[in-house]
Design a protein around this motif. Structure first.
Motif, mmCIF file in Angstrom:
data_model
loop_
_atom_site.group_PDB
_atom_site.id
_atom_site.type_symbol
_atom_site.label_atom_id
_atom_site.label_comp_id
_atom_site.label_asym_id
_atom_site.label_seq_id
_atom_site.Cartn_x
_atom_site.Cartn_y
_atom_site.Cartn_z
ATOM 1 N N THR A 65 0.721 -1.277 0.111
ATOM 2 C CA THR A 65 0.004 0.014 -0.148
ATOM 3 C C THR A 65 0.921 1.428 -0.068
ATOM 4 O O THR A 65 0.352 2.242 0.294
ATOM 5 C CB THR A 65 -0.896 0.117 1.181
ATOM 6 N N GLN A 78 -0.378 3.322 -4.429
ATOM 7 C CA GLN A 78 -1.335 4.401 -4.480
ATOM 8 C C GLN A 78 -1.192 4.906 -5.989
ATOM 9 O O GLN A 78 -2.558 5.066 -6.404
ATOM 10 C CB GLN A 78 -0.982 5.579 -3.538
ATOM 11 N N ASN A 132 -0.328 -5.494 7.343
ATOM 12 C CA ASN A 132 -1.213 -5.019 8.275
ATOM 13 C C ASN A 132 -2.509 -4.714 7.838
ATOM 14 O O ASN A 132 -2.972 -3.989 6.773
ATOM 15 C CB ASN A 132 -0.595 -3.546 8.841
ATOM 16 N N ASN A 155 -5.230 -3.117 8.748
ATOM 17 C CA ASN A 155 -5.854 -1.718 8.941
ATOM 18 C C ASN A 155 -5.291 -0.983 7.775
ATOM 19 O O ASN A 155 -6.108 -0.159 7.036
ATOM 20 C CB ASN A 155 -5.316 -0.939 10.270
ATOM 21 N N ASP A 156 -3.793 -1.180 6.900
ATOM 22 C CA ASP A 156 -3.381 -0.449 5.976
ATOM 23 C C ASP A 156 -4.006 -0.812 4.790
ATOM 24 O O ASP A 156 -4.584 -0.148 4.013
ATOM 25 C CB ASP A 156 -2.089 -0.989 5.907
ATOM 26 N N GLN A 161 -7.120 -2.126 4.714
ATOM 27 C CA GLN A 161 -8.729 -1.509 4.756
ATOM 28 C C GLN A 161 -8.867 -0.186 4.385
ATOM 29 O O GLN A 161 -9.436 0.257 3.691
ATOM 30 C CB GLN A 161 -9.200 -1.942 6.020
ATOM 31 N N THR A 162 -7.976 0.831 4.854
ATOM 32 C CA THR A 162 -7.810 2.060 4.599
ATOM 33 C C THR A 162 -7.617 2.346 3.095
ATOM 34 O O THR A 162 -8.018 3.250 2.581
ATOM 35 C CB THR A 162 -6.639 2.716 5.526
ATOM 36 N N PHE A 163 -6.485 1.593 2.435
ATOM 37 C CA PHE A 163 -6.305 1.646 1.247
ATOM 38 C C PHE A 163 -7.360 1.254 0.082
ATOM 39 O O PHE A 163 -8.024 2.112 -0.656
ATOM 40 C CB PHE A 163 -5.012 0.584 0.916
ATOM 41 N N LYS A 205 -10.751 1.134 1.070
ATOM 42 C CA LYS A 205 -11.844 2.350 1.165
ATOM 43 C C LYS A 205 -11.348 3.567 0.236
ATOM 44 O O LYS A 205 -12.296 4.000 -0.383
ATOM 45 C CB LYS A 205 -11.956 2.736 2.640
ATOM 46 N N LYS A 206 -10.109 3.953 0.427
ATOM 47 C CA LYS A 206 -9.484 5.238 -0.612
ATOM 48 C C LYS A 206 -9.768 4.942 -1.970
ATOM 49 O O LYS A 206 -10.341 6.067 -2.781
ATOM 50 C CB LYS A 206 -8.157 5.363 -0.017
ATOM 51 N N ALA A 235 -10.179 -6.291 1.036
ATOM 52 C CA ALA A 235 -9.000 -6.090 1.777
ATOM 53 C C ALA A 235 -8.276 -7.452 2.445
ATOM 54 O O ALA A 235 -9.203 -8.055 3.011
ATOM 55 C CB ALA A 235 -8.808 -4.775 2.470
ATOM 56 N N GLN A 288 -5.160 -9.524 4.865
ATOM 57 C CA GLN A 288 -4.080 -9.289 5.811
ATOM 58 C C GLN A 288 -3.130 -10.356 5.052
ATOM 59 O O GLN A 288 -3.516 -11.533 5.319
ATOM 60 C CB GLN A 288 -4.167 -9.518 7.244
#
Length: 321
Positions: free
Chosen positions: A14, A19, A40, A42-43, A45-47, A49-50, A56, A58
Motif C-alpha cells: 500500500t 497508490q 497490516n 488496517n493498512d 482496509q484504509t487503502f 476504502k480510498k 482487503a 492481511q
C-alpha cells in the motif's frame, strides 16, 4: 467492456507507487481493482476504502489464493519482489512486478522459467516503454528522422536524504540509486540501441552503509556512445537525448515522459505532447490487461529477455563500484 469481462487486479503493498497505480486504474477500461493485500489489515482496509476496492487482505498469500483475482501488481521493496512474484505465480496468478523485477540475474531467470511452466503472464513494470511520448520518439527514430544514432544521454536523480533504514538506502532491501532509479536510464538506452554494453567506465559514490548514492556510466552499445547517470545526492536534469547524425530527440523527464521534441541541428521540427490527465501507469496496466486477455505469457514491448538484460547490466555496473 462489461465488468465481468474486465481483468481483475490484486494490489500487493500500500506504498506510494501502489497508490499512484491505483489512481491511474480509473483510466483503464479493460481492468478493475478487485483486492488489496498488506502485512497490516488496517493498512489494507484504509487503502481499499480510498480506492473503492471491494476486498482487503492481511498477508499476501490470502489474496493470491483468491480465485477471483486474475493478475497481481507487486509494489513491495526490491528484495521482496522475487518471493512475492514466485508465490503469486505458484498460486496461479499473472504478475506485473515493479522494477527491478528481481535483484539478481539468477532470480530473474528462475522467475521467468516458472511463469512459462505455469503458463502465466509475467512482466517487469517498465511503465516508461508504454508511454505515448516514448512510442512517438521511437516512431521518429524508426522513420529515420534523426539518422544513425550516435549518442544516448539520460539521467535520473533526486536528492534522498541519507537514512540507512529508509527503503531507498536499506541494504537488506537492495537499496541504492542504481536499482532504484538507474534502471531507467539503462532501460531507455536499451530501447533505442539493442546492442550489448561494452567498454564500461563507472564512477560511483557509496553512502556510509555501502549502498550506491551516485553513479555515472559511460559505455558503448555497438556504435552508440552512452552517457548515463543516477543519483540520490542531487536532482539531475532527468531528460533523455537520442542523438543521431541528422538530428536529435529530447525527452523531458523521460521516465514519466508526457512529451518529446524532434530537432534537426538547432531547428525544432516537431513537438509531441500527450496532454494526459493520468500519472501514466494506465498505459502499462491497459497493455497488461490486453496481453492477459490474449493469453500471452509476456509482452513484446517488455519481454523477459529485456528484464534479464537489465539485471545483467546492473550486475556488470555494480562490479565496477
Amino acid at each position: 467492456m462489461s465488468d465481468h469481462k474486465k481483468i481483475r487486479w490484486g494490489i500487493v503493498s500500500t506504498g506510494r507507487i501502489a497508490q499512484q497505480f491505483c489512481q491511474d486504474m480509473a483510466f483503464v477500461n479493460n481492468g478493475k481493482l478487485a483486492a488489496v493485500a498488506a502485512r497490516n489489515i488496517n493498512d489494507a482496509q484504509t487503502f481499499a476504502k480510498k480506492y473503492g476496492i471491494e476486498k482487503a487482505y492481511q498477508g499476501y498469500q490470502a489474496m493470491f489464493d483468491d480465485p477471483d483475482i486474475d493478475v497481481v501488481y507487486i509494489a513491495t521493496p526490491h528484495s521482496f519482489h522475487y518471493q512475492n512474484a514466485y508465490d503469486a505465480l505458484m498460486a496461479g496468478k499473472s504478475v506485473l512486478c515493479e522494477k527491478p523485477i528481481t535483484i539478481s540475474s539468477e532470480e530473474s531467470i528462475n522467475l521467468t522459467a516458472l511463469a512459462k511452466t505455469q503458463r502465466l503472464f509475467l512482466m517487469e513494470a517498465m511503465w516508461t516503454y508504454f508511454l505515448p511520448a516514448i512510442q512517438q520518439a521511437k516512431q521518429w527514430h524508426d522513420d529515420g528522422l534523426i539518422g544513425k544514432v550516435k549518442h544516448i544521454k539520460a539521467d535520473f536523480g533526486y536528492p534522498m536524504p541519507y537514512n540507512s533504514e529508509s527503503r531507498e538506502y536499506k541494504a537488506e532491501f537492495a537499496g541504492g540509486c542504481l536499482l532504484d532509479m538507474g534502471i531507467y536510464p539503462l532501460a531507455i538506452a536499451n530501447y533505442f540501441s539493442e546492442s550489448p554494453l561494452s567498454n564500461l567506465l563507472v564512477k560511483s559514490h557509496l553512502a556510509p552503509n555501502g549502498v550506491d548514492d551516485d553513479v555515472i556510466i559511460l559505455a558503448d552499445a555497438g556504435e552508440v556512445k552512452l552517457t548515463l547517470a543516477t543519483s540520490f545526492q542531487c536532482k539531475l536534469q532527468n531528460w533523455a537525448y537520442i542523438i543521431g547524425d541528422q538530428g536529435y530527440i529530447a525527452i523531458p523527464n523521460f521516465w514519466r515522459a508526457d512529451q518529446c521534441i524532434l530537432y534537426k541541428s538547432d531547428q525544432k521540427l516537431d513537438h509531441f505532447s500527450d496532454n494526459r490527465a493520468s500519472i501514466g501507469f494506465n498505459y502499462e496496466a491497459q497493455a497488461v490487461g490486453k496481453a492477459i486477455q490474449d493469453q500471452q505469457v509476456q509482452h513484446p514491448l517488455m519481454p523477459h529477455s529485456t528484464s534479464h538484460l537489465l539485471q545483467q547490466q546492473m550486475e556488470m555496473i555494480k562490479r565496477l563500484f
